[in-house]
Write a protein that holds these residues in place. Structure first.
Motif, PDB file in Angstrom:
ATOM      1  N   GLY A 154       1.853   8.550   7.547  1.00  0.00           N
ATOM      2  CA  GLY A 154       1.361   9.445   8.573  1.00  0.00           C
ATOM      3  C   GLY A 154       1.260  10.895   8.183  1.00  0.00           C
ATOM      4  O   GLY A 154       0.538  11.668   8.833  1.00  0.00           O
ATOM      5  N   HIS A 155       1.931  11.286   7.114  1.00  0.00           N
ATOM      6  CA  HIS A 155       1.999  12.710   6.832  1.00  0.00           C
ATOM      7  C   HIS A 155       1.523  13.087   5.426  1.00  0.00           C
ATOM      8  O   HIS A 155       1.582  14.255   5.061  1.00  0.00           O
TER       9      HIS A 155
ATOM     10  N   LEU B 144      10.627   5.324   6.817  1.00  0.00           N
ATOM     11  CA  LEU B 144      10.123   5.900   5.575  1.00  0.00           C
ATOM     12  C   LEU B 144       8.640   5.573   5.413  1.00  0.00           C
ATOM     13  O   LEU B 144       7.824   6.459   5.091  1.00  0.00           O
ATOM     14  N   VAL B 145       8.281   4.326   5.641  1.00  0.00           N
ATOM     15  CA  VAL B 145       6.883   3.915   5.523  1.00  0.00           C
ATOM     16  C   VAL B 145       6.005   4.708   6.494  1.00  0.00           C
ATOM     17  O   VAL B 145       4.930   5.192   6.133  1.00  0.00           O
TER      18      VAL B 145
ATOM     19  N   ASP C 297       0.806  -1.219   0.000  1.00  0.00           N
ATOM     20  CA  ASP C 297       0.000   0.000   0.000  1.00  0.00           C
ATOM     21  C   ASP C 297       0.843   1.274   0.000  1.00  0.00           C
ATOM     22  O   ASP C 297       0.300   2.374   0.003  1.00  0.00           O
ATOM     23  N   VAL C 298       2.154   1.130   0.006  1.00  0.00           N
ATOM     24  CA  VAL C 298       3.051   2.283  -0.039  1.00  0.00           C
ATOM     25  C   VAL C 298       3.781   2.257  -1.377  1.00  0.00           C
ATOM     26  O   VAL C 298       4.653   1.424  -1.607  1.00  0.00           O
ATOM     27  N   VAL C 299       3.398   3.163  -2.259  1.00  0.00           N
ATOM     28  CA  VAL C 299       3.998   3.239  -3.592  1.00  0.00           C
ATOM     29  C   VAL C 299       4.910   4.460  -3.635  1.00  0.00           C
ATOM     30  O   VAL C 299       4.463   5.593  -3.450  1.00  0.00           O
ATOM     31  N   VAL C 300       6.182   4.225  -3.869  1.00  0.00           N
ATOM     32  CA  VAL C 300       7.174   5.298  -3.827  1.00  0.00           C
ATOM     33  C   VAL C 300       7.875   5.409  -5.169  1.00  0.00           C
ATOM     34  O   VAL C 300       8.245   4.399  -5.781  1.00  0.00           O
ATOM     35  N   GLU C 301       8.036   6.639  -5.620  1.00  0.00           N
ATOM     36  CA  GLU C 301       8.847   6.923  -6.800  1.00  0.00           C
ATOM     37  C   GLU C 301      10.150   7.551  -6.321  1.00  0.00           C
ATOM     38  O   GLU C 301      10.160   8.663  -5.800  1.00  0.00           O
ATOM     39  N   PHE C 302      11.245   6.814  -6.471  1.00  0.00           N
ATOM     40  CA  PHE C 302      12.540   7.310  -6.027  1.00  0.00           C
ATOM     41  C   PHE C 302      13.174   8.145  -7.136  1.00  0.00           C
ATOM     42  O   PHE C 302      13.332   7.675  -8.267  1.00  0.00           O
ATOM     43  N   LEU C 303      13.537   9.370  -6.806  1.00  0.00           N
ATOM     44  CA  LEU C 303      14.162  10.280  -7.759  1.00  0.00           C
ATOM     45  C   LEU C 303      15.559  10.639  -7.278  1.00  0.00           C
ATOM     46  O   LEU C 303      15.820  10.706  -6.078  1.00  0.00           O
ATOM     47  N   ALA C 304      16.446  10.889  -8.212  1.00  0.00           N
ATOM     48  CA  ALA C 304      17.792  11.341  -7.876  1.00  0.00           C
ATOM     49  C   ALA C 304      17.862  12.856  -7.963  1.00  0.00           C
ATOM     50  O   ALA C 304      17.124  13.496  -8.711  1.00  0.00           O
ATOM     51  N   VAL C 305      18.744  13.441  -7.184  1.00  0.00           N
ATOM     52  CA  VAL C 305      19.038  14.855  -7.348  1.00  0.00           C
ATOM     53  C   VAL C 305      19.482  15.082  -8.796  1.00  0.00           C
ATOM     54  O   VAL C 305      20.261  14.304  -9.343  1.00  0.00           O
ATOM     55  N   GLY C 306      18.958  16.121  -9.413  1.00  0.00           N
ATOM     56  CA  GLY C 306      19.250  16.361 -10.820  1.00  0.00           C
ATOM     57  C   GLY C 306      18.173  15.856 -11.743  1.00  0.00           C
ATOM     58  O   GLY C 306      18.232  16.100 -12.957  1.00  0.00           O
TER      59      GLY C 306
END
Length: 213
Positions: free
Chosen positions: A209-210, A203-204, A31-40
């Motif tokens: 929560g926020h 992280l989860v 239920d936690v879908v995260v898109e990881f992005l790099a700086v830049g």
């Protein structure tokens, strides 16, 4: 949670981005879908370079994560890591990436370190990879986890995988260097894997929560 939560990894190092994604993704619930992005990443505002002025791995990781969270308005994850050699009193430590005087010159850093311990007998070549992983939210929540991989220094670089000092650290109980491990084998034991697996539940919790953007 339908829309993925964007989380910025505070690095421009493509090797590290791939490694962190591989470590974190399996520890996120469905239920936690995260898109990881790099700086830049072109979708993000510019993030200024951060002077790593703290004297600990944790302090420098927090500096980087704070800067990214402030610049992007997104949850940020950063790490600071290096190698600590017993007979050098824990050096290179926080100076690992620029030990030879040129930041990120892996070959020069390796050559200098091996030259400095060339006369050290095998029984005194203990060392450890150390990692501090920091999570910072735009509203100021901060959390740090530490990981350590003990081993011994090889006498010459071995293996083609990994990056940094991977070719010269042989983990305890192993006969091969970190650069000779598969990515999966390395992630299972590495200092970075330990720190980020410990960080994953936090992280989860922040994502759930926020309601971060």
């Amino acid at each position: 949670m339908n829309q993925p939560v964007r989380v910025v990894l505070a690095t421009r190092n493509a090797h590290k981005v791939g490694e962190l994604r591989a470590i974190l993704a399996p520890h996120l619930p469905d239920d936690v879908v995260v898109e990881f992005l790099a700086v830049g990443d072109p979708s993000l505002p510019d993030v200024p370079e951060v002077a790593e002025t703290e004297v600990t791995f944790a302090g420098n990781a927090l500096l980087k994560a704070r800067a990214v969270a402030a610049a992007t308005g997104l949850l940020a994850i950063a790490d600071d890591s290096g190698i600590a050699v017993d007979v050098l009193g824990g050096a290179p430590g926080i100076f690992s990436a620029r030990w030879s005087g040129r930041h990120g010159d892996d070959a020069a850093n390796l050559a200098l370190l091996l030259a400095q311990v060339a006369d050290v007998p095998d029984e005194h070549r203990g060392a450890a990879f150390v990692c501090a992983a920091a999570l910072v939210t735009p509203d100021g929540h901060e959390h740090v986890e530490l990981g350590e991989l003990r081993g011994t220094l090889a006498r010459e670089p071995r293996g083609e995988g990994g990056f940094g000092y991977d070719p010269v650290l042989v983990p305890q109980g192993s006969q091969v260097s970190c650069a000779e491990l598969t990515p999966q084998e390395k992630d299972a034991v590495s200092h970075r894997g330990q720190a980020f697996r410990a960080l994953a539940p936090h992280l989860v919790a922040r994502v759930r929560g926020h309601g971060l953007p």
